[in-house]
Design a protein around this motif. Structure first.
Motif, PDB file in Angstrom:
ATOM      1  N   ILE A 100      32.909  37.499  36.457  1.00  0.00           N
ATOM      2  CA  ILE A 100      34.161  38.080  35.965  1.00  0.00           C
ATOM      3  C   ILE A 100      35.160  38.174  37.122  1.00  0.00           C
ATOM      4  O   ILE A 100      34.836  38.682  38.193  1.00  0.00           O
ATOM      5  N   GLY A 101      36.361  37.675  36.901  1.00  0.00           N
ATOM      6  CA  GLY A 101      37.398  37.664  37.928  1.00  0.00           C
ATOM      7  C   GLY A 101      37.497  36.362  38.696  1.00  0.00           C
ATOM      8  O   GLY A 101      38.464  36.161  39.440  1.00  0.00           O
ATOM      9  N   ASP A 102      36.521  35.472  38.548  1.00  0.00           N
ATOM     10  CA  ASP A 102      36.551  34.178  39.234  1.00  0.00           C
ATOM     11  C   ASP A 102      37.195  33.115  38.343  1.00  0.00           C
ATOM     12  O   ASP A 102      37.077  33.150  37.115  1.00  0.00           O
ATOM     13  N   LYS A 112      39.739  32.166  33.500  1.00  0.00           N
ATOM     14  CA  LYS A 112      39.446  33.362  34.278  1.00  0.00           C
ATOM     15  C   LYS A 112      39.124  34.511  33.317  1.00  0.00           C
ATOM     16  O   LYS A 112      39.993  34.950  32.557  1.00  0.00           O
ATOM     17  N   THR A 114      38.686  38.198  32.558  1.00  0.00           N
ATOM     18  CA  THR A 114      39.235  39.401  33.196  1.00  0.00           C
ATOM     19  C   THR A 114      38.564  40.692  32.736  1.00  0.00           C
ATOM     20  O   THR A 114      38.520  41.668  33.495  1.00  0.00           O
ATOM     21  N   LYS A 115      38.021  40.701  31.519  1.00  0.00           N
ATOM     22  CA  LYS A 115      37.418  41.944  31.024  1.00  0.00           C
ATOM     23  C   LYS A 115      36.485  41.644  29.862  1.00  0.00           C
ATOM     24  O   LYS A 115      36.705  40.717  29.092  1.00  0.00           O
ATOM     25  N   THR A 141      42.015  34.401  30.618  1.00  0.00           N
ATOM     26  CA  THR A 141      43.284  33.733  30.888  1.00  0.00           C
ATOM     27  C   THR A 141      43.026  32.237  30.990  1.00  0.00           C
ATOM     28  O   THR A 141      42.161  31.800  31.767  1.00  0.00           O
ATOM     29  N   LYS A 195      47.020  34.293  27.604  1.00  0.00           N
ATOM     30  CA  LYS A 195      45.954  35.291  27.671  1.00  0.00           C
ATOM     31  C   LYS A 195      45.371  35.436  26.281  1.00  0.00           C
ATOM     32  O   LYS A 195      46.078  35.777  25.331  1.00  0.00           O
TER      33      LYS A 195
END
Length: 227
Positions: A100-102, A112, A114-115, A141, A195
């Motif tokens: 998560i976040g990569d 990506k 994000t949550k 995203t 998104k």
């Protein structure tokens, strides 16, 4: 040299030639036999010693193919056996998988996550829908990094749990009840991004491990860990 005894006969003028060998000196044959008897064992001994020496040189010079010769450099300490065993037995760390976040990429898209959130119900009022197990909402995203317009669809994104079970996105519920989900057949031009929200209905006991994000149904996909 042999000498010739020439006798002339008186009968009918006959001439008789008589050849005789000179007498041999006594002891000459015994000496030759003695010398031959001594020389033969000596020659045999020399031959055996020379053959053994050549075999020793060949055995010392022979090195099996592919066997490196040991080399020693002055001033460089020899590595201890304990250190060698420690290097062999210590496992090397494996590269960490994206999470998560990569940002990951597959085909024309970069992704990506994000949550990740969980709900029992999505929507409001009369349009609310309760999950068979629980809803998992994955916020992602998506950006078009290719040279042509491409369509992003939640149908191509696969979710897996620790039992290797595959879950498909609930596209209908996402379109009807999730505002701005942007996850169903969303066309994205080059350089643009959106998104979106991927919606899954999974068992409450499921331990989610991996999300495979794909440009299309034919691409290999990029894996993102969810733990």
């Amino acid at each position: 040299m042999p000498y010739l005894l020439h006798l002339r006969g008186t009968r009918e003028g006959t001439t008789i030639h008589n050849y005789q060998q000179p007498a041999k000196k006594p002891g000459g044959g015994c000496l030759k036999l003695l010398l031959l008897g001594v020389a033969a064992p000596v020659a045999l001994l020399v031959y055996v010693l020379i053959g053994a020496g050549s075999r020793d040189e060949q055995s010392l010079a022979y090195t099996p193919a592919g066997t490196p010769s040991p080399t020693f450099s002055p001033g460089v300490p020899v590595q201890k056996a304990e250190e060698v065993l420690a290097e062999v037995s210590t496992p090397k760390p494996t590269p960490k998988a994206p999470g998560i976040g990569d940002v990951v990429r597959d085909g024309k898209f970069s992704f990506k996550v994000t949550k990740v959130e969980r709900r029992s119900v999505v929507g409001q009022g009369l349009l609310a829908k309760k999950a068979q197990g629980q809803f998992v909402l994955i916020h992602v995203t998506v950006k078009n990094v290719g040279g042509k317009a491409a369509t992003f669809s939640d149908y191509n994104q696969k979710l897996f749990d620790s039992k290797y079970r595959e879950f498909k996105a609930d596209s209908g519920t996402a379109v009807m009840l999730l505002k701005n989900s942007n996850a169903y057949l969303k066309q994205i031009n080059p350089g643009n991004g959106v998104k979106g929200i991927l919606l899954y209905d999974v068992p409450k006991s499921a331990k989610l491990t991996t999300l495979v994000l794909r440009d299309s149904v034919f691409s290999a996909g990029a894996r993102v860990g969810l733990r």
